[in-house]
Design an enzyme around this catalytic site. Structure first.
Site, PDB file in Angstrom:
ATOM      1  N   ASN A 105       0.847  -1.197   0.000  1.00  0.00           N
ATOM      2  CA  ASN A 105       0.000   0.000   0.000  1.00  0.00           C
ATOM      3  C   ASN A 105       0.879   1.242   0.000  1.00  0.00           C
ATOM      4  OD1 ASN A 105      -2.415   1.564   0.301  1.00  0.00           O
ATOM      5  ND2 ASN A 105      -1.996   1.758   2.497  1.00  0.00           N
ATOM      6  N   HIS A 107       0.984   5.065   1.536  1.00  0.00           N
ATOM      7  CA  HIS A 107       0.345   5.849   2.601  1.00  0.00           C
ATOM      8  C   HIS A 107       0.982   7.237   2.654  1.00  0.00           C
ATOM      9  CE1 HIS A 107      -1.884   6.538   6.266  1.00  0.00           C
ATOM     10  NE2 HIS A 107      -0.781   7.063   6.781  1.00  0.00           N
ATOM     11  N   SER A 134       4.975   6.700   2.378  1.00  0.00           N
ATOM     12  CA  SER A 134       5.588   5.396   2.617  1.00  0.00           C
ATOM     13  C   SER A 134       4.886   4.324   1.795  1.00  0.00           C
ATOM     14  CB  SER A 134       5.432   4.981   4.095  1.00  0.00           C
ATOM     15  OG  SER A 134       5.854   5.998   4.979  1.00  0.00           O
ATOM     16  N   ASP A 143      -2.043   0.231   8.515  1.00  0.00           N
ATOM     17  CA  ASP A 143      -0.849   1.027   8.202  1.00  0.00           C
ATOM     18  C   ASP A 143       0.351   0.690   9.103  1.00  0.00           C
ATOM     19  OD1 ASP A 143      -2.403   2.354   6.279  1.00  0.00           O
ATOM     20  OD2 ASP A 143      -3.031   3.884   7.707  1.00  0.00           O
TER      21      ASP A 143
HETATM   22  C1  GRF Z   1      -3.187   8.897  -1.926  1.00  0.00           C
HETATM   23  O1  GRF Z   1      -2.991  10.008  -1.125  1.00  0.00           O
HETATM   24  C2  GRF Z   1      -2.612   7.682  -1.249  1.00  0.00           C
HETATM   25  O2  GRF Z   1      -1.469   7.961  -0.502  1.00  0.00           O
HETATM   26  C3  GRF Z   1      -3.723   7.260  -0.340  1.00  0.00           C
HETATM   27  O3  GRF Z   1      -4.908   7.530  -1.054  1.00  0.00           O
HETATM   28  C4  GRF Z   1      -4.671   8.535  -2.018  1.00  0.00           C
HETATM   29  C5  GRF Z   1      -5.026   7.948  -3.348  1.00  0.00           C
HETATM   30  O4  GRF Z   1      -4.992   8.876  -4.400  1.00  0.00           O
HETATM   31  N1  GRF Z   1      -3.566   5.874   0.058  1.00  0.00           N
HETATM   32  P1  GRF Z   1      -5.079   8.385  -5.891  1.00  0.00           P
HETATM   33  O5  GRF Z   1      -6.453   7.695  -6.054  1.00  0.00           O
HETATM   34  O6  GRF Z   1      -3.962   7.431  -6.148  1.00  0.00           O
HETATM   35  O7  GRF Z   1      -5.013   9.611  -6.733  1.00  0.00           O
END
Ligand code: GRF
Length: 186
Positions: A105, A107, A134, A143
């Site tokens: 993932n 984050h 991260s 997370d």
């Molecule tokens: C990003 O900020 C990511 O870090 C978080 O969710 C958001 C997703 O944005 N997990 P996108 O759909 O990739 O534009």
């Protein structure tokens, strides 16, 4: 054992990280883009690129029942690695056990700081001079899995949560493809 280079990207919304993962794919193949929101903007982009897509609304379906359907789909596509990219759904313990060590993932914070939501506002409130993002392994605790890579972003005095989010997002788009490439070949 399925090939780890066969990647499924799971999204719920705009999918900008998904786009970066597709456009910068190196050493892995985006074999499926899947969503729990059939109207996710990112899905249309993926279809336009000729990628395989799958979606089913998760609302109203019991968590594990949904995750079993999702898992069967991933198996059908012989997926070896699952990359969550703005997938706004907490996966069931059953799913995480089933795919243990194969889910990553992105984050928007320097974990272990700021697990969960509103990370940019929280970094500003704390007065952090450095923030970032991260890529981590997904485990049952939110997370909290092993951090695979991070990128730092300097916080400017005039930053708002929005301006900070934009710069962190740009850093995400560089970091995620790089770490995913390393992960699938480790
Ligand atoms: C990003 O900020 C990511 O870090 C978080 O969710 C958001 C997703 O944005 N997990 P996108 O759909 O990739 O534009």
């Amino acid at each position: 054992m399925p090939d780890p280079r066969r990647v499924a990207i799971l999204i719920s919304g705009r999918g900008s990280n998904m786009r970066a993962l597709v456009e910068k794919a190196d050493g892995y193949d985006v074999s499926l883009v899947a969503s729990n929101k059939p109207d996710a903007a990112g899905l249309q982009w993926a279809r336009d690129r000729g990628l395989s897509t799958w979606s089913q609304e998760s609302k109203g379906v019991a968590k594990e029942a949904y995750d079993r359907i999702l898992s069967d789909t991933l198996t059908e596509y012989r997926i070896g690695t699952i990359a969550l990219a703005g997938f706004m759904r907490i996966l069931s313990p059953w799913f995480i056990t089933q795919w243990e060590g194969r889910i990553v993932n992105i984050h928007p914070s320097l974990l272990p700081k700021y697990r969960g939501l509103d990370t940019h506002a929280r970094a500003l409130e704390t007065g952090d001079a450095v923030h970032g993002c991260s890529v981590h392994l997904v485990t049952e605790e939110l997370d909290a899995g092993e951090v695979l890579g991070q990128a730092e972003v300097q916080v400017a005095p005039e930053d708002t949560a929005q301006t900070l989010e934009q710069r962190v997002l740009a850093a995400e788009h560089d970091l995620y493809p790089k770490i995913l490439s390393e992960f699938v070949s480790r």
